[in-house]
Write a protein that holds these residues in place. Structure first.
Motif, mmCIF file in Angstrom:
data_model
loop_
_atom_site.group_PDB
_atom_site.id
_atom_site.type_symbol
_atom_site.label_atom_id
_atom_site.label_comp_id
_atom_site.label_asym_id
_atom_site.label_seq_id
_atom_site.Cartn_x
_atom_site.Cartn_y
_atom_site.Cartn_z
ATOM 1 N N LEU A 1 0.852 -1.184 0.000
ATOM 2 C CA LEU A 1 0.000 0.000 0.000
ATOM 3 C C LEU A 1 0.890 1.237 0.000
ATOM 4 O O LEU A 1 1.830 1.322 0.793
ATOM 5 C CB LEU A 1 -0.878 0.036 1.249
ATOM 6 N N THR A 2 0.579 2.170 -0.875
ATOM 7 C CA THR A 2 1.323 3.434 -0.869
ATOM 8 C C THR A 2 0.591 4.424 0.031
ATOM 9 O O THR A 2 -0.627 4.573 -0.063
ATOM 10 C CB THR A 2 1.435 4.000 -2.299
ATOM 11 N N PHE A 3 1.324 5.042 0.917
ATOM 12 C CA PHE A 3 0.748 6.102 1.748
ATOM 13 C C PHE A 3 1.888 7.058 2.072
ATOM 14 O O PHE A 3 2.819 6.703 2.780
ATOM 15 C CB PHE A 3 0.136 5.533 3.024
ATOM 16 N N SER A 4 1.816 8.260 1.543
ATOM 17 C CA SER A 4 3.009 9.107 1.543
ATOM 18 C C SER A 4 2.991 10.247 2.542
ATOM 19 O O SER A 4 4.039 10.846 2.802
ATOM 20 C CB SER A 4 3.232 9.662 0.130
ATOM 21 N N THR A 5 1.827 10.587 3.046
ATOM 22 C CA THR A 5 1.800 11.692 4.019
ATOM 23 C C THR A 5 0.509 11.688 4.822
ATOM 24 O O THR A 5 -0.549 11.320 4.314
ATOM 25 C CB THR A 5 1.967 13.058 3.304
ATOM 26 N N MET A 6 0.619 12.105 6.078
ATOM 27 C CA MET A 6 -0.552 12.249 6.945
ATOM 28 C C MET A 6 -1.132 13.669 6.807
ATOM 29 O O MET A 6 -2.200 13.949 7.324
ATOM 30 C CB MET A 6 -0.169 12.063 8.419
ATOM 31 N N ASN B 1 6.386 16.856 0.562
ATOM 32 C CA ASN B 1 6.362 16.049 1.804
ATOM 33 C C ASN B 1 7.763 15.604 2.202
ATOM 34 O O ASN B 1 7.935 14.516 2.731
ATOM 35 C CB ASN B 1 5.441 14.838 1.640
ATOM 36 N N ASP B 2 8.766 16.443 1.912
ATOM 37 C CA ASP B 2 10.139 16.027 2.195
ATOM 38 C C ASP B 2 10.707 16.575 3.500
ATOM 39 O O ASP B 2 11.882 16.377 3.797
ATOM 40 C CB ASP B 2 11.072 16.391 1.023
ATOM 41 N N GLU B 3 9.863 17.237 4.302
ATOM 42 C CA GLU B 3 10.329 17.688 5.617
ATOM 43 C C GLU B 3 10.526 16.462 6.498
ATOM 44 O O GLU B 3 9.668 15.563 6.504
ATOM 45 C CB GLU B 3 9.259 18.568 6.292
ATOM 46 N N LEU B 4 11.598 16.454 7.269
ATOM 47 C CA LEU B 4 11.874 15.295 8.127
ATOM 48 C C LEU B 4 10.702 14.996 9.062
ATOM 49 O O LEU B 4 10.325 13.832 9.261
ATOM 50 C CB LEU B 4 13.160 15.538 8.938
ATOM 51 N N SER B 5 10.080 16.056 9.617
ATOM 52 C CA SER B 5 8.985 15.831 10.572
ATOM 53 C C SER B 5 7.804 15.146 9.893
ATOM 54 O O SER B 5 7.145 14.276 10.475
ATOM 55 C CB SER B 5 8.540 17.156 11.189
ATOM 56 N N ASP B 6 7.542 15.493 8.639
ATOM 57 C CA ASP B 6 6.430 14.896 7.891
ATOM 58 C C ASP B 6 6.722 13.421 7.595
ATOM 59 O O ASP B 6 5.887 12.536 7.806
ATOM 60 C CB ASP B 6 6.215 15.684 6.587
ATOM 61 N N VAL B 7 7.961 13.155 7.134
ATOM 62 C CA VAL B 7 8.340 11.778 6.802
ATOM 63 C C VAL B 7 8.306 10.923 8.075
ATOM 64 O O VAL B 7 7.772 9.810 8.090
ATOM 65 C CB VAL B 7 9.742 11.719 6.142
ATOM 66 N N ARG C 1 6.539 11.333 10.802
ATOM 67 C CA ARG C 1 5.155 11.120 11.252
ATOM 68 C C ARG C 1 4.509 9.978 10.455
ATOM 69 O O ARG C 1 3.844 9.108 10.997
ATOM 70 C CB ARG C 1 4.380 12.431 11.058
ATOM 71 N N THR C 2 4.733 9.983 9.152
ATOM 72 C CA THR C 2 4.149 8.939 8.289
ATOM 73 C C THR C 2 4.759 7.582 8.608
ATOM 74 O O THR C 2 4.043 6.585 8.778
ATOM 75 C CB THR C 2 4.398 9.291 6.799
ATOM 76 N N PRO D 1 18.561 8.993 8.041
ATOM 77 C CA PRO D 1 18.846 8.588 9.422
ATOM 78 C C PRO D 1 17.677 7.865 10.103
ATOM 79 O O PRO D 1 17.875 7.151 11.087
ATOM 80 C CB PRO D 1 19.138 9.919 10.131
ATOM 81 N N LEU D 2 16.474 8.009 9.552
ATOM 82 C CA LEU D 2 15.311 7.328 10.158
ATOM 83 C C LEU D 2 15.464 5.804 10.112
ATOM 84 O O LEU D 2 14.805 5.092 10.860
ATOM 85 C CB LEU D 2 14.014 7.725 9.436
#
Ligand code: SF4
Length: 244
Positions: A137-142, A188-194, A196-197, A233-234
């Motif tokens: 399943l693709t899900f790229s951002t909340m 959606n390339d902010e670290l916080s966004d990635v 969270r997802t 780094p995640l």
């Protein structure tokens, strides 16, 4: 097999491949819906055309018999998976579950469904996907704004609706579950966004969460690649995470 065709061109056939990828090994692809019948019109779509039929309506486009008859010409025994995929969203095929059952009856090769995740809130889709050995399943951002910009979904479809559907399905799916997160620069390339997802998706014990970047030319050829060093780094925090 004619491998001079691009993957996009191959995907427009009912059955195509074998396709080899780092993520799923060798697959024989099966396209149950016509070119760009899709619930999304993603900015990163590799099919290089805009969505023809923007819909969440499930319909039957090809019969089970047609699929089985075409599949006979392909080296299924060499594949790691028979992949319901193609040039549109496979879960929009109303007979997806029927096709999975027919493949199981005839082949020992496991079945994977490569879905954009948009229909996962539908109970019938959840029931049919449970019959597959693996689901991606693709899900790229909340984030709702980023979801809209990135996926350009059918009116009314929200990131929350998809996330709730993922929760219902993934909490007790017994097959191999893959998630894909597509990261686009400036959306959606902010670290916080990635983070969270990935945090959300990792709750469901997936086999892998793959972060992809739009490296192949898509509908929006002006897309710039995000800097993967930002979110790489995640991988130290989430064991299922792979960054491509
Ligand atoms: S989900 Fe997005 S990437 Fe996949 S076919 Fe539809 S528009 Fe293209």
């Amino acid at each position: 097999m004619n491998n001079e065709l691009s993957l996009g061109e191959q995907k427009q056939s009912l059955v195509y491949g074998p396709v080899t990828s780092r993520r799923f090994g060798t697959t024989i692809g099966i396209g149950l819906v016509p070119l760009k019948v899709c619930s999304f019109d993603c900015v990163f779509c590799e099919l290089s055309v805009h969505t023809n039929v923007h819909t969440l309506e499930r319909k039957t486009y090809v019969s089970v018999e047609e699929v089985l008859s075409e599949l006979r010409k392909f080296p299924t025994q060499e594949a790691d998976y028979l992949a319901l995929s193609g040039a549109g969203e496979p879960s929009l095929a109303a007979n997806m579950g029927e096709v999975i059952d027919a493949l199981h009856a005839k082949y020992e090769t496991p079945v994977i469904v490569l879905s954009n995740g948009s229909t996962i809130y539908m109970k019938d889709v959840q029931d049919e996907l449970r019959r597959a050995e693996a689901v991606k399943l693709t899900f790229s951002t909340m984030d709702e704004q980023a979801f809209k910009r990135l996926n350009q979904p059918v009116e009314g479809l929200t990131a929350k609706k998809v996330a709730d559907g993922i929760e219902q399905f993934a909490s007790d799916y017994e097959g191999k579950l893959y998630f894909e997160v597509v990261v686009v620069k400036g959306i959606n390339d902010e670290l916080s966004d990635v983070r969270r997802t990935v945090e959300f998706l990792s709750r469901f014990n997936p086999y892998h969460i793959d972060i992809n970047r739009p490296v192949r030319p898509g509908t929006a050829r002006y897309l710039e690649l995000p800097d993967r060093a930002v979110y790489e780094p995640l991988t130290g925090e989430f064991s299922a995470l792979r960054v491509f």
